[in-house]
Design an enzyme around this catalytic site. Structure first.
Site, mmCIF file in Angstrom:
data_model
loop_
_atom_site.group_PDB
_atom_site.id
_atom_site.type_symbol
_atom_site.label_atom_id
_atom_site.label_comp_id
_atom_site.label_asym_id
_atom_site.label_seq_id
_atom_site.Cartn_x
_atom_site.Cartn_y
_atom_site.Cartn_z
ATOM 1 N N GLU A 179 0.313 -1.455 -0.369
ATOM 2 C CA GLU A 179 -0.098 0.300 0.208
ATOM 3 C C GLU A 179 0.954 1.256 -0.186
ATOM 4 O OE1 GLU A 179 -3.562 0.436 -0.070
ATOM 5 O OE2 GLU A 179 -3.221 -1.277 -1.163
ATOM 6 N N SER A 209 -56.286 -27.350 24.066
ATOM 7 C CA SER A 209 -56.477 -28.324 24.775
ATOM 8 C C SER A 209 -54.961 -27.714 26.104
ATOM 9 C CB SER A 209 -56.473 -30.221 24.708
ATOM 10 O OG SER A 209 -58.069 -29.612 23.880
#
Length: 794
Positions: A105, A492
């Site tokens: 870089e 139920s």
């Protein structure tokens, strides 16, 4: 005689004089303009300098840091962040990693003072020759200023600011301090900010464990993180890696031999092991809402909080897998819905390219489902060739048998309406039986995303800790948490609460109730006739039988005897916050409650009558380790007597052992109850062992029948059982402990009275001491009390 000069001579002389006067004026104007321009530019630079951010604040670098979520054993299960970053000091970074980034870089990083003037000239020359921007000249220092101090706008003024700040940064910070900022701040693709998270994302390592080959591959990413991603484009990543290694050789950081060895080192792509966020998504989202309200967005997403939860990672994974498996089974019983759409031949490549972009692994993952396109057939074998992204595989007849007879049309184009056959270009879902090799030869099975939804909640009844929670099939498609936010009729599954209330009203498991036709005023001038699931009547039955086989009429008669308001008030003692209607229909689960509420209510029975409010978080610390919140298990609230809890538990053991919940048998003592609402719109199973209580709900978001196999015992109980088998692996087998005040006596279940040894059909029944029957058949002695009705559910 006087002579006048010719007019032409006079005019020529005048023009020359004016010409000699214009040139100095133009020169003066140009100089003035230049001075004004220079002063203006200088003023503009000073104007910008006066408004630039302060560089010295970077010395106290505090970037957005990931907040991490941990399970009860300390393993990482999730994260909250805006940018996924874990900051590491330069001293912990391998020197060659730093050199790799510098070589790739900014090779003159250690020589320049923020701006590489020679690099600018070199880049300008190359760009001029190529007539396009081929090379940039930003230094590492400039990249730091751009990402941390400036906006990403592409303006000339920003470039000036960038240069000024870079010079200032070099004056204030050392080279290592600048590298520390750069290597922790930089985006490296795959959602990874900084080298530590990138090392985890691509190689499953900490940054100090990387080898040279991996370091060079990371250093190649800043130029174009997605284009050079080793996950998606390993070949391009290798090319960029080679460039970085060659640059390192040129800069003298490594030898040619080291570079060659790194180029030939195998690259293994794997992520740091952690629980898949998708598996924990509903649990994490519930946490996120609570934590954001308590600590604010900045601290949650940027502050690096450490959040310790009650979640058990293994149980959470089991919950996710069991729920998805169960929903697929329910959905497939409804049949194959056909391809999701049909593509023309020219559309296939574009569609597959989009699918490929969403695949984050080098090879397809076994067991995962993907969208595929039918691109060919092998007629003699009855096989389809399916393309998933840029990979291909085979779909055999065996692996789509569940869909029934599916025809194959060897041409492109949508079949006639209602035709579910596969044609070329059919978009279908496939799961991976075995992955491809070199993007060929995968084995697929026909799959289908369920339309039906579900929720699962699992709690430790002894502490109130929430161990697992899943609120739907796919969080990415629906963030609605059905475990907490959905309110559905309990059916139920609500009956054990009514029966527990009845026990406290003096009824016993041996109480005889007549299962016979009954009707009640409906409040609108008509009548209501409760029905049993199988539309039959059993005559006199015990309360145990009524619950075991979920007999509706008996449950309604019990409710009539104890009083609807009493039952509603009793339910609230178990922790319900939803409205509980005080009417006879409550006996059949007319209350709309969340799966979380119903599961918490059952935890009271599992915990000997003690209600312990549920909680999710045990501790929260900030990034420096300061404890912000620490929770102990909440104090127990007496809700039901231990004796009632044990008796109702014992009754629910019969539901599993020989009743509607038989699919919940897991090889250890289990108590639980199925639930199926009218027209089969909701299916439930809530059950427990002494150490864990779990509730499962199954249904459609837009209420409709679950169809064949959609009862609580068939749709919900199998999910519960699969989860519990996985969740309890390694747990000691424990039985439910009977309180001293509970006794067992031999009774005749046909009469509810005591029975003598050898009496045909006699059974041992449990009672709270003092409530057991005192007489035998035929002697006129007392029998159990005698109330009202229920319904066989499956």
């Amino acid at each position: 005689m006087d002579r006048k000069a010719p007019a032409s001579t006079s005019t020529s002389t005048s023009t020359k004089g004016r010409g000699r006067g214009i040139l100095p004026a133009l020169a003066l104007f140009a100089v003035t303009l230049g001075i004004v321009g220079l002063l203006g530019a200088t003023g503009y630079v000073f104007y910008l300098m006066a408004r630039l951010p302060r560089v010295d604040r970077l010395a106290d670098y505090k970037p957005p840091i990931v907040s991490q979520v941990f399970s009860d054993d300390g393993s990482l299960v999730g994260e909250f962040y805006l940018e996924r970053r874990i900051v590491v000091p330069v001293e912990k970074m391998p020197r060659k990693l730093i050199q790799a980034f510098v070589a790739a870089e900014d090779s003159s990083f250690y020589q320049h003072k923020g701006i590489d003037y020679l690099g600018i000239v070199r880049a300008a020359f190359k760009n001029l020759l190529s007539m396009r921007k081929k090379e940039g000249a930003s230094t590492i220092t400039q990249q730091v200023t751009k990402s941390m101090l400036l906006t990403p706008e592409k303006k000339f003024s920003r470039k000036i600011k960038e240069a000024i700040l870079a010079k200032r940064m070099e004056e204030k910070l050392s080279k290592d301090e600048i590298l520390y900022l750069y290597l922790n701040q930089i985006y490296l693709g795959g959602g990874a900010y900084g080298v530590q998270v990138a090392a985890e994302t691509y190689f499953g390592k900490n940054v100090d464990q990387l080898n040279l080959a991996e370091m060079a591959m990371l250093a190649g990413l800043p130029k174009a993180p997605n284009a050079y991603s080793p996950i998606k484009h390993l070949d391009k990543a290798r090319e960029r890696q080679a460039y970085v290694l060659d640059r390192m050789v040129k800069e003298g950081y490594i030898t040619t031999a080291e570079a060659d060895h790194a180029k030939n080192t195998p690259i293994e792509i794997r992520s740091m092991k952690k629980v898949n966020n998708e598996q924990s998504a509903y649990f994490l989202e519930h946490l996120r809402i609570q934590l954001e309200e308590k600590y604010g967005e900045d601290q949650l997403y940027k502050g690096g909080l450490k959040i310790y939860t009650t979640m058990n990672a293994d149980m959470q994974r089991a919950a996710y897998e069991s729920l998805r498996n169960g929903l697929k089974a329910v959905d497939k019983r409804q049949g194959f819905r056909g391809p999701t759409k049909y593509l023309g031949e020219s559309e296939v490549d574009g569609f597959c390219a989009k699918v490929e972009d969403g695949i984050d692994s080098a090879t397809l993952k076994t067991g995962e489902s993907y969208q595929g396109v039918v691109v060919g057939f092998v007629p003699e074998k009855g096989e389809a060739i399916v393309r998933v992204g840029d990979r291909k595989g085979v779909l055999t007849r065996k692996n789509m048998a569940w869909a029934g007879r599916v025809g194959m049309i060897n041409s492109y184009g949508k079949p006639e309406k209602g035709n579910k056959n596969l044609a070329l270009g059919s978009v279908i879902e496939v799961s991976v039986v075995s992955p491809e090799v070199n993007k060929e030869g995968a084995q697929f099975a026909l799959d289908q995303t369920p339309e039906v939804q579900a929720a699962l909640v699992s709690l430790d009844p002894r502490t109130g800790a929430v161990k697992a929670m899943v609120g739907g099939y796919d969080f990415r498609k629906s963030q609605f948490n059905r475990a907490i936010q959905a309110k559905r009729n309990a059916g139920s599954a609500f009956k054990p609460i009514i029966y527990a209330a009845a026990l406290d009203k003096g009824l016993t498991p041996a109480t005889i109730i007549e299962d016979s036709e009954v009707e009640y005023p409906d409040g609108a001038g008509g009548t209501w006739k409760p029905k049993n699931y199988d539309n039959t009547f059993r005559g006199p039955v015990t309360m145990r039988e009524a619950l075991t086989y979920s007999i509706n009429i008996v449950s309604v008669k019990i409710m009539e005897q104890i009083g609807a308001q009493y039952a509603a008030d009793y339910a609230k003692k178990l922790g319900f916050t939803s409205q509980i209607p005080a009417n006879l229909a409550l006996a059949l689960g007319a209350a709309s409650v969340s799966p979380f509420e119903l599961t918490e209510a059952y935890s009271v029975f599992a915990n000997k009558g003690q209600l312990i409010p549920q909680y999710f978080v045990t501790k929260v610390t900030d990034n420096d380790g300061t404890v912000l919140q620490e929770n102990q298990p909440p104090a127990a609230i007496p809700a039901v007597s231990p004796e009632t809890s044990y008796v109702i538990t014992n009754l629910m053991q019969s539901v599993v052992a020989s009743g509607t919940g038989s699919r919940a048998i897991i090889g250890r003592p289990v108590a639980g109850k199925t639930g199926t609402t009218n027209e089969g719109k909701d299916a439930w199973f809530v059950g427990y062992i002494p150490q864990l209580v779990t509730g499962v709900w199954v249904g459609y978001d837009q209420e409709r029948s679950l169809g064949a196999g959609g009862s609580g015992g068939q749709a919900a109980a199998p999910i519960w059982a699969e989860f519990m088998r996985k969740a309890t692996a390694g747990m000691p087998v424990m039985d439910f402990e009977a309180p001293d005040n509970v006794t067992f006596v031999l009774i005749n279940p046909r009469t509810g009275k005591l029975a003598k040894e050898g009496t045909p059909g006699a059974v041992m029944e449990c009672f709270v001491k003092g409530s057991e029957p005192t007489g035998y058949d035929g002697d006129g002695g007392g029998a159990a009390a005698r109330p009202p009705a229920a319904e066989k559910e499956e």
